[in-house]
Design a protein around this motif. Sequence first.
Motif, PDB file in Angstrom:
ATOM      1  N   ASN A   2     -10.672 -39.164 -16.719  1.00 38.42           N
ATOM      2  CA  ASN A   2     -11.214 -40.472 -16.465  1.00 38.42           C
ATOM      3  C   ASN A   2     -12.730 -40.436 -16.636  1.00 38.42           C
ATOM      4  O   ASN A   2     -13.402 -39.577 -16.103  1.00 38.42           O
ATOM      5  N   SER A   6     -19.788 -41.761 -11.410  1.00 38.71           N
ATOM      6  CA  SER A   6     -19.613 -41.359 -10.013  1.00 38.71           C
ATOM      7  C   SER A   6     -19.860 -42.520  -9.051  1.00 38.71           C
ATOM      8  O   SER A   6     -19.297 -42.553  -7.972  1.00 38.71           O
ATOM      9  N   ASN A   8     -18.757 -45.453  -9.333  1.00 34.12           N
ATOM     10  CA  ASN A   8     -17.527 -46.236  -9.249  1.00 34.12           C
ATOM     11  C   ASN A   8     -16.419 -45.478  -8.532  1.00 34.12           C
ATOM     12  O   ASN A   8     -15.298 -45.959  -8.460  1.00 34.12           O
ATOM     13  N   LYS A   9     -16.690 -44.304  -8.018  1.00 35.43           N
ATOM     14  CA  LYS A   9     -15.665 -43.483  -7.389  1.00 35.43           C
ATOM     15  C   LYS A   9     -15.737 -43.513  -5.867  1.00 35.43           C
ATOM     16  O   LYS A   9     -15.382 -42.563  -5.207  1.00 35.43           O
ATOM     17  N   ASN A  18      -6.262 -43.800  -2.365  1.00 33.16           N
ATOM     18  CA  ASN A  18      -7.049 -42.571  -2.500  1.00 33.16           C
ATOM     19  C   ASN A  18      -6.176 -41.402  -2.948  1.00 33.16           C
ATOM     20  O   ASN A  18      -6.575 -40.620  -3.824  1.00 33.16           O
ATOM     21  N   ARG A  21      -5.146 -41.943  -6.652  1.00 28.58           N
ATOM     22  CA  ARG A  21      -6.264 -41.648  -7.553  1.00 28.58           C
ATOM     23  C   ARG A  21      -6.425 -40.136  -7.720  1.00 28.58           C
ATOM     24  O   ARG A  21      -6.607 -39.633  -8.829  1.00 28.58           O
TER      25      ARG A  21
END
Length: 146
Positions: A2, A6, A8-9, A18, A21
Amino acid sequence: MNNMSSENKTPSVCNCINLRRASLVMTELYDKYLAPSGLNINQFSLLRHIDRLGPASVSDVALKMRLDRTTLVRNLKAMEQQGYVQDIAAKGSRSRQLTLTESGEAVLIAAGQLWDEAQNSVEQSLGTEDLAALTSLLSKVESMMP
């Protein structure tokens, strides 16, 4: 993998999201390492389980892998078409007896070395203590459902 930045994480407030992901990232990582073998992590795991169980029924493999039979049969069909898995049950038998073919054993050996590299990469990234803690937490999560 992906390519999200960082920023957007940020973790979600939803524990399930969580975990999903993290699962996707881990799957992508192992698939990347296994790519030269032509297998993905699901296929590798299926071959490894069949190899370790010896001749085994679909139900036995599904139980050991903790997969529903439908998912297992779908993945198994591809492995049979590629010539990696065979059914050695007697004609007319109601229960299949799955085993690896010679080419299945060969691809499993080659993929096993790549899987070891993926394992080492995860351990290097997380560290031994954090990996042990993660494994413990995942076991607790898995035991939440009877």
